[in-house]
Write an enzyme that holds these catalytic residues in place. Structure first.
Site, short mmCIF file in Angstrom:
data_model
loop_
_atom_site.label_atom_id
_atom_site.label_comp_id
_atom_site.label_asym_id
_atom_site.label_seq_id
_atom_site.Cartn_x
_atom_site.Cartn_y
_atom_site.Cartn_z
N HIS A 1 0.76 -1.17 -0.15
CA HIS A 1 0.12 -0.06 0.08
C HIS A 1 0.86 1.14 -0.14
O HIS A 1 1.61 1.19 0.92
CB HIS A 1 -0.93 -0.01 1.09
CG HIS A 1 -2.07 0.96 1.19
ND1 HIS A 1 -3.06 1.02 0.76
CD2 HIS A 1 -1.74 2.54 1.82
CE1 HIS A 1 -3.80 2.14 1.04
NE2 HIS A 1 -2.81 3.19 1.82
N GLU B 1 -3.74 13.95 11.27
CA GLU B 1 -4.57 13.96 10.27
C GLU B 1 -6.04 14.24 10.80
O GLU B 1 -6.73 13.84 11.55
CB GLU B 1 -4.53 12.61 9.66
CG GLU B 1 -3.39 12.06 9.24
CD GLU B 1 -3.36 10.30 9.34
OE1 GLU B 1 -4.40 9.73 9.33
OE2 GLU B 1 -2.25 9.92 8.85
#
Length: 440
Positions: free
Chosen positions: A293, A342
């Site tokens: 990923h 985030e």
């Protein structure tokens, strides 16, 4: 009102020239002794005069009245739920946080326009040092009738989630729908109205360096967000002599004054400092075509650089439709702790790492150096999935990601939509280690 492509200029950071009345732009110089039609020349600078040419941001505006006519008697006005960094309250609880969508109140119960409907979720950095950003949501059920606004603290990156917004700026008009985003630079005056009666969305108030397109490095010349897909408005103006209100956000505080005319009276302009919008469905993703990923930074649309090379003041990252083809790999985002913090939102669809509990209009905050990753359901599915090529469709998530710690506001902590049991999504993840050296 519906704007066509003819109402926009194409490109990112271009030197544009546009006039709403033919002949309003001077030729050969910026500030002639007398401007056409009795207009006033005024420069709007987004950087220091001496900034390097490739980073210098400024536009020349040719307006009916100069902005000094807006400098009347300013008085403080309170917008108690719009906060500015630094806001270092005591941390209520450490760890990942998530919220369900905050409902839009009925206009009859609480009239909210784009300015009064702003609600701060996190703050990071300091507006005084021009570093950091704040993340907000907006809840809108009424237009800014007779009200205008500009932000002296930072540029506003606006991401509609429910209902479109029309922004009438000094430089022209933008219509922004869910799936699109726009940026209104620091110092640009505007008014706003919901296109469908009500609207909800997300805002990144960037105190630091201007958003730019990220360097592509080994990716090469093409991919991610292409400059030609960004749209800047053509000149349009209001010539009205009706009393109105101008609100200014400056140093984290709000001030307002009364005007006898609209401040959106720019008849022509040229330069590279202007609002713009972008359709996020035009993003060209780059991902793993064999195994593993990739880092989420591969999905960066815009970045605000910091003083540390390669470390963003704030990145705007999206997760659009895309193919997953990695072999022998755990395809969702992996478990991680990192230096970036985030703020995440979901515009529509399902986010693959959080298929349960994270719904469109929702919010999550995963702060710097605090662990997070797929919930138990996502882990179980991805660990056993048949790794055939799979296309993620009908999804659009995003992140405001900064290297600074994001401080959650008291308003956000107290919201009834906060999922107080959010961290339980990892509680069912059990030990799976089988020690081959352990005796039976």
């Amino acid at each position: 009102m519906s704007l066509s492509g003819d109402n926009y200029l194409r490109g990112f950071g271009n030197e544009f020239s546009t006039e709403a009345v033919q002949g309003a732009l001077p030729q050969g110089q910026n500030s002639p002794q007398k401007c056409a039609y009795g207009l006033f020349a005024e420069q709007l600078s987004g950087t220091a005069f001496t900034a390097p040419r490739d980073r210098n941001k400024r536009s020349w505006l040719y307006r009916i009245r100069p902005s000094v006519r807006h400098s009347g008697r300013y008085e403080r006005v309170e917008m108690l739920l719009w906060k500015t960094a630094p806001q270092h309250g005591r941390i209520a609880s450490l760890g990942a946080k998530r919220w369900n969508p905050v409902p839009i109140p009925a206009e009859s119960a609480e009239p909210l326009d784009f300015a009064s409907g702003m609600r701060t979720i996190t703050t990071a950095g300091s507006v005084d040092t021009r570093m950091g950003a704040s993340a907000h949501i907006y809840l809108v059920n009424t237009p800014m009738n007779g009200r205008y606004f500009y932000n002296a603290d930072g540029e506003l990156l606006i991401v509609p989630q429910h209902g479109g917004m029309a922004f009438f700026t000094e430089m022209g008009r933008l219509e922004v729908l869910p799936g699109e985003m726009c940026v209104i630079p620091r110092g640009v005056k505007f008014s706003a109205q919901p296109l469908d009666g009500e609207a909800r969305g997300y805002v990144c108030e960037n105190y630091g360096g201007h958003f730019i397109l990220p360097d592509l490095g080994p990716i090469g010349a093409n991919g991610l967000a292409n400059a030609r897909d960004f749209l800047t408005p053509r000149a349009a103006f209001e010539d009205t002599d009706t009393a109105c209100e101008l609100i200014v956000k400056w140093g984290g505080e709000f001030h307002h004054t009364e005007l006898a005319h609209s401040p959106l009276d720019v008849v022509a302009w040229h330069g590279n400092y202007a609002p713009y919008k972008y359709d996020m469905r035009r993003f060209s993703p780059v991902g793993s075509v064999l195994f593993d990923h990739p880092d989420p930074s591969i999905f960066t649309v815009l970045t605000s650089p910091s003083f540390v090379a390669g470390t963003a003041n704030v990145d705007f990252v999206i997760f659009p439709d895309r193919w997953l083809v990695a072999e022998h790999s755990f395809r969702p985002p992996w478990y991680h702790m990192n230096i970036m913090s985030e703020f995440m939102g979901l515009i529509h669809g399902v986010y693959d790492a959080k298929p349960d509990g994270f719904t469109p209009g929702g919010i999550s905050v995963h702060n710097a150096m605090l662990p997070h990753g797929p919930d138990h359901t996502a882990f179980a599915r991805a660990s056993e999935a048949d790794l055939k090529p799979q296309k993620l469709e009908g999804t659009m998530g995003f992140m405001f990601e900064t290297h600074l710690m994001q401080h959650v506001s008291d308003f956000a902590e107290a919201l009834p939509q906060r999922q107080k049991d959010y961290t339980q999504c990892w509680s069912k993840i059990e030990r799976q280690f089988e020690n081959p050296e352990k005796s039976p």
